[in-house]
Design a protein around this motif. Structure first.
Motif, PDB file in Angstrom:
ATOM      1  N   LEU A 230       0.827  -1.206   0.000  1.00  0.00           N
ATOM      2  CA  LEU A 230       0.000   0.000   0.000  1.00  0.00           C
ATOM      3  C   LEU A 230       0.862   1.257   0.000  1.00  0.00           C
ATOM      4  N   MET A 231       1.939   1.233   0.769  1.00  0.00           N
ATOM      5  CA  MET A 231       2.795   2.414   0.901  1.00  0.00           C
ATOM      6  C   MET A 231       3.525   2.750  -0.385  1.00  0.00           C
ATOM      7  N   GLN A 232       3.767   1.765  -1.241  1.00  0.00           N
ATOM      8  CA  GLN A 232       4.434   2.056  -2.511  1.00  0.00           C
ATOM      9  C   GLN A 232       3.617   3.036  -3.346  1.00  0.00           C
ATOM     10  N   GLY A 233       2.296   2.861  -3.341  1.00  0.00           N
ATOM     11  CA  GLY A 233       1.433   3.785  -4.061  1.00  0.00           C
ATOM     12  C   GLY A 233       1.440   5.163  -3.427  1.00  0.00           C
ATOM     13  N   VAL A 234       1.423   5.211  -2.087  1.00  0.00           N
ATOM     14  CA  VAL A 234       1.444   6.484  -1.373  1.00  0.00           C
ATOM     15  C   VAL A 234       2.734   7.239  -1.662  1.00  0.00           C
ATOM     16  N   ILE A 235       3.860   6.531  -1.640  1.00  0.00           N
ATOM     17  CA  ILE A 235       5.161   7.157  -1.908  1.00  0.00           C
ATOM     18  C   ILE A 235       5.216   7.703  -3.333  1.00  0.00           C
ATOM     19  N   ALA A 236       4.687   6.917  -4.293  1.00  0.00           N
ATOM     20  CA  ALA A 236       4.674   7.369  -5.687  1.00  0.00           C
ATOM     21  C   ALA A 236       3.870   8.656  -5.822  1.00  0.00           C
ATOM     22  N   ILE A 237       2.762   8.757  -5.111  1.00  0.00           N
ATOM     23  CA  ILE A 237       1.920   9.950  -5.167  1.00  0.00           C
ATOM     24  C   ILE A 237       2.638  11.150  -4.551  1.00  0.00           C
ATOM     25  N   VAL A 238       3.275  10.942  -3.404  1.00  0.00           N
ATOM     26  CA  VAL A 238       3.987  12.039  -2.731  1.00  0.00           C
ATOM     27  C   VAL A 238       5.079  12.601  -3.639  1.00  0.00           C
ATOM     28  N   ILE A 239       5.846  11.722  -4.275  1.00  0.00           N
ATOM     29  CA  ILE A 239       6.921  12.169  -5.169  1.00  0.00           C
ATOM     30  C   ILE A 239       6.341  12.913  -6.371  1.00  0.00           C
ATOM     31  N   ALA A 240       5.300  12.322  -6.991  1.00  0.00           N
ATOM     32  CA  ALA A 240       4.698  12.945  -8.171  1.00  0.00           C
ATOM     33  C   ALA A 240       4.084  14.300  -7.838  1.00  0.00           C
ATOM     34  N   CYS A 241       3.369  14.372  -6.714  1.00  0.00           N
ATOM     35  CA  CYS A 241       2.739  15.635  -6.317  1.00  0.00           C
ATOM     36  C   CYS A 241       3.779  16.710  -6.024  1.00  0.00           C
TER      37      CYS A 241
END
Length: 259
Positions: A230-241
Motif C-alpha cells: 500500500l505504501m508504494q502507491g502512497v510514496i509514488a503519489i507524494v513524489i509525483a505531487c
C-alpha cells in the motif's frame, strides 16, 4: 493572511466547479471512456483470472484501477483547461488586479479538478459494484482507493495547471495531459508483473509510477491490508505531487510576473 488565502481559494474553487457544471460535456466523455474501459476489459479479458498466477482473484477488482487512473488523467486535465479559458477570456488578468491571493488563483482550479475526479471515481466504483465487484477490505478499502485516486489526480492537476500557465494555450494544455496515457499501458495494466514476457516492458513497468498506483489499489481490493504494498502507491503519489505542484507554483509565479 492565512484566512484570506483559504477564503479566496474557496471562492475560486466554487467558481471553477460552477463553470464545469455549466459545460457537462467537458467531463462526461472522460467518464464514459473510463466506464467503457471497465466494461470491455471485464467482459473480454476476465478469463485471464483463471491462470494460476491470479490465484482465483476477481479480475474485475484487478482491472478497476485502470479505469480509475484513466479517469484521473482525463479529469485532472480540467484544471489546466479552466486556467486557459480564464487567460483567454481575460478573467485571469482581472484577477491579478484584485487583492485575491495568487496561490488561490492556481489552487482553485486544481481543487475543482480533484472534486470532479472524486465524483467520477465514485461513479466508476458504483458501476463496478453493479458488475459484481468484491472488496477484500470492505468500506475501508474503498476509502483507500478514493484517497489514492484523489492523490494521483492532484499530481496530474498540478502538471496540467503548470502546462496551462506556461503555454496559455488550450491545445497545448490538452496535449500535455494526453502524453501521460501511454503510462497506463506501459505498466501492469492487464496482467501481473510476473506474466509480462517482454523484458523492455518489464523495465518500463518497474520505473513507471503508475505500476505502484495500480498495485496499491489492487492489494487493498484483492489481498487485504499489506502495509508495504500500500505504501508504494502512497510514496509514488507524494513524489509525483511534489514535482508537479512545484512545477505549477513556478509556472504561476512566472505567469503572474508577466501579468
Amino acid at each position: 493572511m492565512g484566512n484570506s488565502v483559504w477564503k479566496d481559494t474557496w471562492l475560486i474553487t466554487i467558481r471553477s466547479v460552477k463553470t464545469t457544471l455549466r459545460n457537462p460535456f467537458s467531463f462526461i466523455p472522460n467518464l464514459m471512456i473510463s466506464a467503457f474501459f471497465l466494461l470491455v476489459y471485464e467482459g473480454g479479458l476476465s478469463g485471464i483470472s483463471q491462470l494460476p498466477m491470479f490465484e482465483g482473484a476477481n479480475y474485475l477488482a484487478f482491472i478497476l484501477p485502470v479505469s480509475i487512473v484513466s479517469a484521473a488523467i482525463g479529469g485532472a486535465g480540467g484544471a489546466g483547461q479552466g486556467i486557459v479559458k480564464d487567460i483567454e477570456n481575460g478573467f485571469f488578468s482581472r484577477l491579478l488586479l484584485t487583492p485575491a491571493s495568487r496561490l488561490a488563483i492556481v489552487l482553485g482550479p486544481i481543487i475543482a479538478g480533484m472534486l470532479q475526479l472524486f465524483i467520477q471515481t465514485l461513479l466508476i466504483i458504483g458501476i463496478a459494484f453493479l458488475l459484481g465487484l468484491e472488496v477484500e477490505t470492505g468500506f475501508g478499502g474503498i476509502l483507500f482507493v478514493l484517497l489514492i485516486a484523489i492523490g494521483w489526480g492532484l499530481a496530474f492537476a498540478g502538471y496540467s495547471a503548470g502546462v496551462a500557465l506556461r503555454t496559455k494555450n488550450a491545445q497545448a494544455a490538452q496535449a500535455g495531459t494526453f502524453i501521460f496515457f501511454p503510462l497506463i499501458f506501459l505498466s501492469t495494466t492487464f496482467v501481473p508483473y510476473e506474466l509480462i514476457e517482454a523484458q523492455w516492458l518489464k523495465v518500463a513497468a518497474t520505473i513507471n509510477p503508475t505500476t505502484y498506483i495500480f498495485e496499491s489499489m489492487r492489494t487493498v481490493l484483492i489481498d487485504g491490508w499489506i502495509f508495504w504494498d500500500l505504501m508504494q502507491g502512497v510514496i509514488a503519489i507524494v513524489i509525483a505531487c511534489t514535482i508537479t505542484i512545484t512545477f505549477a507554483a513556478v509556472s504561476a509565479k512566472k505567469a503572474v510576473s508577466r501579468g
